[in-house]
Write an enzyme that holds these catalytic residues in place. Sequence first.
Site, PDB file in Angstrom:
ATOM      1  CG  HIS A 184     -68.249  67.289  23.239  1.00 38.01           C
ATOM      2  ND1 HIS A 184     -67.962  66.237  22.480  1.00 38.01           N
ATOM      3  CD2 HIS A 184     -69.089  67.186  24.431  1.00 38.01           C
ATOM      4  CE1 HIS A 184     -67.679  65.808  23.182  1.00 38.01           C
ATOM      5  NE2 HIS A 184     -68.046  66.106  24.408  1.00 38.01           N
ATOM      6  CG  HIS A 213     -67.806  61.467  32.424  1.00 39.15           C
ATOM      7  ND1 HIS A 213     -68.467  62.076  32.004  1.00 39.15           N
ATOM      8  CD2 HIS A 213     -67.000  62.196  31.721  1.00 39.15           C
ATOM      9  CE1 HIS A 213     -68.127  62.922  31.269  1.00 39.15           C
ATOM     10  NE2 HIS A 213     -67.381  62.738  31.103  1.00 39.15           N
ATOM     11  NE  ARG A 217     -70.351  62.585  28.123  1.00 41.57           N
ATOM     12  CZ  ARG A 217     -71.082  63.192  26.439  1.00 41.57           C
ATOM     13  NH1 ARG A 217     -72.229  62.703  26.580  1.00 41.57           N
ATOM     14  NH2 ARG A 217     -70.440  64.668  26.576  1.00 41.57           N
ATOM     15  CE1 TYR A 227     -64.019  60.865  24.496  1.00 42.45           C
ATOM     16  CE2 TYR A 227     -65.038  62.549  23.728  1.00 42.45           C
ATOM     17  CZ  TYR A 227     -64.339  61.904  24.220  1.00 42.45           C
ATOM     18  OH  TYR A 227     -65.482  62.156  26.068  1.00 42.45           O
ATOM     19  CE  LYS A 269     -71.151  69.673  30.828  1.00 38.69           C
ATOM     20  NZ  LYS A 269     -70.107  69.887  30.516  1.00 38.69           N
ATOM     21  NE  ARG A 297     -72.133  66.028  28.924  1.00 35.25           N
ATOM     22  CZ  ARG A 297     -73.060  66.671  27.640  1.00 35.25           C
ATOM     23  NH1 ARG A 297     -74.280  66.623  27.530  1.00 35.25           N
ATOM     24  NH2 ARG A 297     -72.205  67.077  26.977  1.00 35.25           N
TER      25      ARG A 297
END
Length: 316
Positions: free
Chosen positions: A285, A259, A262, A294, A191, A168
Amino acid sequence: MTEPVLSFSAKPDVQDALAHWRRWMESEKAVSRHTLSAYTADVAEFLRFLTEFRGGSPPSLNDLGELKAADFRAWMSRQAMDGLVGASRARKLAAVRNLFRWLDRSGRLHNPAVATLATPKVKRPAPRPLTEIDADRLLEEAERDREDPWVGKRDRALFTLLYGCGLRISEALGLARKDAPLGDTLRVTGKGRKDRMIPVLPAVTEAVRAYIDSCPFTLAPDGPLFVGTRGGRLNASVAQHQMQKLRALMGMPESATPHALRHSFATHLLADGGDLRAIQDLLGHASLSTTQRYTDVENEQLMNVYRNAHPRARKG
Protein backbone atom coordinates in the site's frame (compact mmCIF):
# COMPACT_ATOMS: atom_id res chain seq x y z
CA MET A 1 1.59 13.51 -36.23
CA THR A 2 0.22 13.00 -32.73
CA GLU A 3 -2.27 10.18 -32.41
CA PRO A 4 -5.72 11.41 -31.27
CA VAL A 5 -6.71 10.20 -27.81
CA LEU A 6 -10.24 11.61 -27.55
CA SER A 7 -13.50 10.29 -28.95
CA PHE A 8 -14.45 13.73 -30.33
CA SER A 9 -12.71 16.62 -32.06
CA ALA A 10 -10.43 18.87 -30.00
CA LYS A 11 -8.08 21.73 -30.70
CA PRO A 12 -4.67 20.51 -31.97
CA ASP A 13 -2.76 21.93 -28.99
CA VAL A 14 -5.05 20.05 -26.61
CA GLN A 15 -4.70 16.82 -28.58
CA ASP A 16 -0.91 17.18 -28.56
CA ALA A 17 -0.79 17.90 -24.82
CA LEU A 18 -3.02 14.94 -24.01
CA ALA A 19 -0.87 12.57 -26.06
CA HIS A 20 2.23 13.71 -24.13
CA TRP A 21 0.35 13.46 -20.83
CA ARG A 22 -0.65 9.87 -21.57
CA ARG A 23 2.91 8.92 -22.47
CA TRP A 24 4.10 10.51 -19.23
CA MET A 25 1.61 8.46 -17.20
CA GLU A 26 2.66 5.28 -19.01
CA SER A 27 6.43 5.73 -18.89
CA GLU A 28 7.13 7.77 -15.77
CA LYS A 29 4.15 7.06 -13.52
CA ALA A 30 3.79 3.48 -14.74
CA VAL A 31 0.02 3.48 -14.32
CA SER A 32 -1.96 0.41 -15.32
CA ARG A 33 -3.81 0.20 -18.62
CA HIS A 34 -7.07 0.35 -16.71
CA THR A 35 -6.08 3.59 -14.95
CA LEU A 36 -4.81 5.13 -18.17
CA SER A 37 -8.03 4.25 -19.98
CA ALA A 38 -10.21 5.53 -17.12
CA TYR A 39 -8.31 8.81 -16.76
CA THR A 40 -8.42 9.42 -20.52
CA ALA A 41 -12.18 8.80 -20.59
CA ASP A 42 -12.71 11.10 -17.59
CA VAL A 43 -10.71 13.94 -19.16
CA ALA A 44 -12.53 13.41 -22.47
CA GLU A 45 -15.86 13.71 -20.67
CA PHE A 46 -14.67 16.93 -18.97
CA LEU A 47 -13.58 18.47 -22.28
CA ARG A 48 -16.82 17.37 -23.93
CA PHE A 49 -18.72 19.19 -21.19
CA LEU A 50 -16.65 22.33 -21.78
CA THR A 51 -17.32 22.09 -25.51
CA GLU A 52 -21.08 22.00 -24.89
CA PHE A 53 -20.74 24.72 -22.25
CA ARG A 54 -19.02 26.94 -24.84
CA GLY A 55 -21.70 26.43 -27.48
CA GLY A 56 -19.94 23.69 -29.41
CA SER A 57 -16.46 25.21 -29.62
CA PRO A 58 -13.74 22.87 -28.26
CA PRO A 59 -11.43 24.57 -25.74
CA SER A 60 -7.80 25.37 -26.49
CA LEU A 61 -4.98 25.20 -23.94
CA ASN A 62 -5.37 28.94 -23.47
CA ASP A 63 -9.07 28.43 -22.68
CA LEU A 64 -8.19 25.73 -20.12
CA GLY A 65 -5.78 28.12 -18.46
CA GLU A 66 -8.52 30.71 -18.04
CA LEU A 67 -11.13 28.42 -16.48
CA LYS A 68 -12.54 29.61 -13.17
CA ALA A 69 -13.46 27.56 -10.13
CA ALA A 70 -17.13 28.11 -11.07
CA ASP A 71 -16.51 26.35 -14.40
CA PHE A 72 -15.14 23.28 -12.66
CA ARG A 73 -18.00 23.33 -10.17
CA ALA A 74 -20.52 23.47 -13.01
CA TRP A 75 -18.97 20.32 -14.44
CA MET A 76 -19.09 18.57 -11.07
CA SER A 77 -22.70 19.66 -10.55
CA ARG A 78 -23.60 18.12 -13.91
CA GLN A 79 -22.13 14.82 -12.76
CA ALA A 80 -24.19 14.90 -9.56
CA MET A 81 -27.33 15.72 -11.56
CA ASP A 82 -26.55 12.76 -13.81
CA GLY A 83 -26.62 10.51 -10.74
CA LEU A 84 -22.90 9.70 -10.42
CA VAL A 85 -21.95 8.50 -6.96
CA GLY A 86 -19.25 10.20 -4.90
CA ALA A 87 -16.59 7.63 -5.78
CA SER A 88 -17.09 8.16 -9.52
CA ARG A 89 -17.09 11.95 -9.17
CA ALA A 90 -13.94 11.81 -7.03
CA ARG A 91 -12.14 9.69 -9.63
CA LYS A 92 -13.09 12.06 -12.45
CA LEU A 93 -11.86 15.04 -10.46
CA ALA A 94 -8.61 13.20 -9.70
CA ALA A 95 -8.08 12.61 -13.43
CA VAL A 96 -8.64 16.27 -14.29
CA ARG A 97 -6.40 17.41 -11.43
CA ASN A 98 -3.70 15.05 -12.62
CA LEU A 99 -3.85 16.56 -16.11
CA PHE A 100 -3.75 20.16 -14.88
CA ARG A 101 -0.82 19.45 -12.54
CA TRP A 102 1.10 17.96 -15.47
CA LEU A 103 0.18 20.89 -17.73
CA ASP A 104 1.53 23.21 -15.06
CA ARG A 105 4.78 21.27 -14.52
CA SER A 106 5.37 20.97 -18.26
CA GLY A 107 4.98 24.74 -18.69
CA ARG A 108 1.94 24.55 -20.96
CA LEU A 109 -0.45 26.45 -18.69
CA HIS A 110 -1.05 27.46 -15.09
CA ASN A 111 -4.51 27.31 -13.57
CA PRO A 112 -4.73 27.14 -9.75
CA ALA A 113 -8.55 27.04 -9.74
CA VAL A 114 -8.80 23.24 -9.94
CA ALA A 115 -6.79 22.90 -6.73
CA THR A 116 -9.44 24.84 -4.79
CA LEU A 117 -12.16 22.25 -5.41
CA ALA A 118 -13.28 19.98 -2.60
CA THR A 119 -13.10 16.27 -3.37
CA PRO A 120 -16.53 14.58 -3.15
CA LYS A 121 -16.82 12.51 0.01
CA VAL A 122 -16.34 8.83 -0.60
CA LYS A 123 -17.21 6.17 1.93
CA ARG A 124 -15.02 3.21 1.09
CA PRO A 125 -16.55 -0.11 2.06
CA ALA A 126 -14.65 -2.00 4.71
CA PRO A 127 -12.78 -5.09 3.47
CA ARG A 128 -14.76 -8.30 3.88
CA PRO A 129 -12.31 -11.06 4.80
CA LEU A 130 -13.01 -14.73 5.31
CA THR A 131 -12.77 -16.24 8.76
CA GLU A 132 -9.68 -18.32 9.44
CA ILE A 133 -11.79 -21.49 9.43
CA ASP A 134 -13.44 -20.63 6.10
CA ALA A 135 -10.10 -19.73 4.54
CA ASP A 136 -8.64 -23.10 5.56
CA ARG A 137 -11.72 -24.95 4.30
CA LEU A 138 -11.62 -23.12 1.00
CA LEU A 139 -7.99 -24.02 0.36
CA GLU A 140 -8.69 -27.67 1.07
CA GLU A 141 -11.83 -27.71 -1.08
CA ALA A 142 -10.03 -26.03 -3.99
CA GLU A 143 -8.07 -29.25 -4.57
CA ARG A 144 -10.97 -31.70 -4.44
CA ASP A 145 -13.42 -33.17 -6.95
CA ARG A 146 -11.54 -32.28 -10.13
CA GLU A 147 -11.54 -34.12 -13.43
CA ASP A 148 -7.94 -32.91 -13.83
CA PRO A 149 -6.18 -33.25 -10.46
CA TRP A 150 -3.42 -30.85 -11.49
CA VAL A 151 -6.02 -28.07 -11.93
CA GLY A 152 -7.10 -28.54 -8.34
CA LYS A 153 -3.48 -28.34 -7.20
CA ARG A 154 -3.04 -25.20 -9.30
CA ASP A 155 -6.07 -23.54 -7.74
CA ARG A 156 -4.97 -24.47 -4.25
CA ALA A 157 -1.47 -23.12 -4.93
CA LEU A 158 -2.86 -19.85 -6.32
CA PHE A 159 -5.34 -19.28 -3.51
CA THR A 160 -2.77 -20.28 -0.88
CA LEU A 161 -0.40 -17.70 -2.36
CA LEU A 162 -3.07 -14.98 -2.17
CA TYR A 163 -3.91 -15.84 1.42
CA GLY A 164 -0.41 -16.71 2.63
CA CYS A 165 1.41 -13.75 1.06
CA GLY A 166 -1.34 -11.17 0.60
CA LEU A 167 -0.83 -10.83 -3.14
CA ARG A 168 -3.19 -9.16 -5.57
CA ILE A 169 -4.54 -11.60 -8.15
CA SER A 170 -2.71 -9.68 -10.90
CA GLU A 171 0.56 -9.96 -8.99
CA ALA A 172 0.21 -13.72 -8.52
CA LEU A 173 -0.75 -14.37 -12.13
CA GLY A 174 2.06 -12.13 -13.30
CA LEU A 175 4.73 -14.30 -11.67
CA ALA A 176 7.16 -16.13 -13.93
CA ARG A 177 8.16 -19.75 -13.28
CA LYS A 178 11.65 -18.63 -12.22
CA ASP A 179 10.05 -16.42 -9.55
CA ALA A 180 8.03 -19.24 -7.99
CA PRO A 181 7.85 -18.87 -4.19
CA LEU A 182 9.91 -21.95 -3.34
CA GLY A 183 12.28 -20.27 -0.89
CA ASP A 184 11.95 -18.12 2.21
CA THR A 185 11.08 -14.88 0.42
CA LEU A 186 9.26 -13.70 -2.68
CA ARG A 187 9.94 -10.55 -4.69
CA VAL A 188 6.77 -9.05 -6.13
CA THR A 189 6.34 -6.15 -8.52
CA GLY A 190 3.15 -4.32 -7.58
CA LYS A 191 1.40 -1.12 -8.54
CA GLY A 192 3.62 1.59 -9.95
CA ARG A 193 6.20 -1.12 -10.73
CA LYS A 194 7.34 -1.01 -7.10
CA ASP A 195 9.07 -4.13 -5.78
CA ARG A 196 8.52 -5.53 -2.31
CA MET A 197 9.88 -8.56 -0.48
CA ILE A 198 7.44 -10.91 1.24
CA PRO A 199 8.24 -13.81 3.55
CA VAL A 200 6.93 -17.15 2.28
CA LEU A 201 5.25 -19.65 4.58
CA PRO A 202 6.03 -23.37 4.24
CA ALA A 203 2.37 -24.01 3.36
CA VAL A 204 2.72 -21.71 0.35
CA THR A 205 5.91 -23.42 -0.79
CA GLU A 206 4.36 -26.87 -0.42
CA ALA A 207 1.23 -25.95 -2.39
CA VAL A 208 3.21 -24.33 -5.22
CA ARG A 209 5.64 -27.24 -5.39
CA ALA A 210 2.76 -29.74 -5.57
CA TYR A 211 1.23 -27.79 -8.44
CA ILE A 212 4.49 -27.51 -10.39
CA ASP A 213 5.19 -31.23 -10.00
CA SER A 214 1.72 -32.16 -11.28
CA CYS A 215 1.46 -29.61 -14.10
CA PRO A 216 1.37 -31.43 -17.48
CA PHE A 217 2.97 -28.50 -19.30
CA THR A 218 6.63 -27.52 -19.38
CA LEU A 219 6.90 -24.29 -17.42
CA ALA A 220 9.67 -22.26 -19.05
CA PRO A 221 11.74 -20.14 -16.62
CA ASP A 222 10.58 -16.89 -18.19
CA GLY A 223 7.07 -18.17 -18.88
CA PRO A 224 4.06 -17.87 -16.57
CA LEU A 225 4.01 -19.78 -13.30
CA PHE A 226 0.24 -20.30 -13.37
CA VAL A 227 -1.18 -21.67 -16.62
CA GLY A 228 -4.59 -22.61 -17.94
CA THR A 229 -5.72 -25.92 -19.39
CA ARG A 230 -4.14 -25.05 -22.75
CA GLY A 231 -0.80 -24.07 -21.29
CA GLY A 232 -1.12 -20.30 -21.65
CA ARG A 233 -1.01 -17.80 -18.79
CA LEU A 234 -3.96 -18.32 -16.45
CA ASN A 235 -6.57 -15.59 -16.85
CA ALA A 236 -7.91 -13.81 -13.78
CA SER A 237 -11.48 -14.47 -14.92
CA VAL A 238 -10.82 -18.22 -14.75
CA ALA A 239 -9.54 -17.93 -11.17
CA GLN A 240 -12.58 -15.84 -10.26
CA HIS A 241 -14.89 -18.41 -11.83
CA GLN A 242 -13.21 -21.19 -9.87
CA MET A 243 -13.72 -19.23 -6.67
CA GLN A 244 -17.35 -18.64 -7.61
CA LYS A 245 -17.92 -22.39 -7.92
CA LEU A 246 -16.20 -23.01 -4.61
CA ARG A 247 -18.23 -20.49 -2.66
CA ALA A 248 -21.45 -21.87 -4.15
CA LEU A 249 -20.39 -25.37 -3.13
CA MET A 250 -19.48 -24.26 0.38
CA GLY A 251 -22.37 -21.85 0.92
CA MET A 252 -20.13 -18.80 1.23
CA PRO A 253 -21.29 -15.23 0.47
CA GLU A 254 -20.51 -13.43 -2.79
CA SER A 255 -17.87 -11.43 -0.93
CA ALA A 256 -15.70 -14.58 -0.94
CA THR A 257 -13.53 -13.65 -3.93
CA PRO A 258 -9.83 -14.08 -4.73
CA HIS A 259 -9.27 -10.53 -3.47
CA ALA A 260 -10.99 -11.44 -0.20
CA LEU A 261 -8.07 -13.80 0.47
CA ARG A 262 -5.74 -10.77 0.39
CA HIS A 263 -8.09 -9.01 2.81
CA SER A 264 -8.02 -12.12 5.01
CA PHE A 265 -4.21 -12.13 5.00
CA ALA A 266 -4.12 -8.57 6.35
CA THR A 267 -6.98 -8.94 8.82
CA HIS A 268 -5.68 -12.17 10.35
CA LEU A 269 -2.17 -10.70 10.69
CA LEU A 270 -3.61 -7.69 12.47
CA ALA A 271 -5.74 -9.88 14.74
CA ASP A 272 -2.62 -11.78 15.78
CA GLY A 273 -0.79 -8.59 16.73
CA GLY A 274 0.84 -7.69 13.41
CA ASP A 275 2.26 -4.16 13.14
CA LEU A 276 0.20 -1.91 10.87
CA ARG A 277 3.29 -0.44 9.17
CA ALA A 278 4.68 -3.90 8.50
CA ILE A 279 1.35 -5.02 7.03
CA GLN A 280 1.35 -1.91 4.84
CA ASP A 281 4.75 -2.94 3.45
CA LEU A 282 3.65 -6.53 2.89
CA LEU A 283 0.53 -5.43 1.01
CA GLY A 284 2.36 -2.81 -1.02
CA HIS A 285 0.00 0.00 0.00
CA ALA A 286 1.28 3.47 -0.88
CA SER A 287 -0.71 5.04 1.95
CA LEU A 288 -1.08 3.86 5.54
CA SER A 289 -4.69 5.08 5.48
CA THR A 290 -5.50 2.27 3.03
CA THR A 291 -4.10 -0.32 5.43
CA GLN A 292 -5.89 1.25 8.39
CA ARG A 293 -9.21 0.10 6.95
CA TYR A 294 -8.36 -3.33 8.35
CA THR A 295 -8.46 -1.96 11.89
CA ASP A 296 -12.13 -1.17 11.30
CA VAL A 297 -12.71 -4.81 10.36
CA GLU A 298 -10.84 -6.00 13.43
CA ASN A 299 -12.77 -3.67 15.73
CA GLU A 300 -16.06 -4.78 14.22
CA GLN A 301 -15.15 -8.43 14.74
CA LEU A 302 -14.22 -7.75 18.37
CA MET A 303 -17.57 -6.06 18.93
CA ASN A 304 -19.37 -9.04 17.42
CA VAL A 305 -17.51 -11.37 19.78
CA TYR A 306 -18.49 -9.13 22.69
CA ARG A 307 -22.15 -9.01 21.69
CA ASN A 308 -22.33 -12.77 21.24
CA ALA A 309 -20.29 -13.84 24.26
CA HIS A 310 -20.49 -11.28 27.05
CA PRO A 311 -23.28 -12.07 29.57
CA ARG A 312 -24.27 -8.41 29.93
CA ALA A 313 -24.40 -7.94 26.18
CA ARG A 314 -26.69 -10.98 25.82
CA LYS A 315 -29.05 -9.53 28.45
CA GLY A 316 -29.39 -6.34 26.40
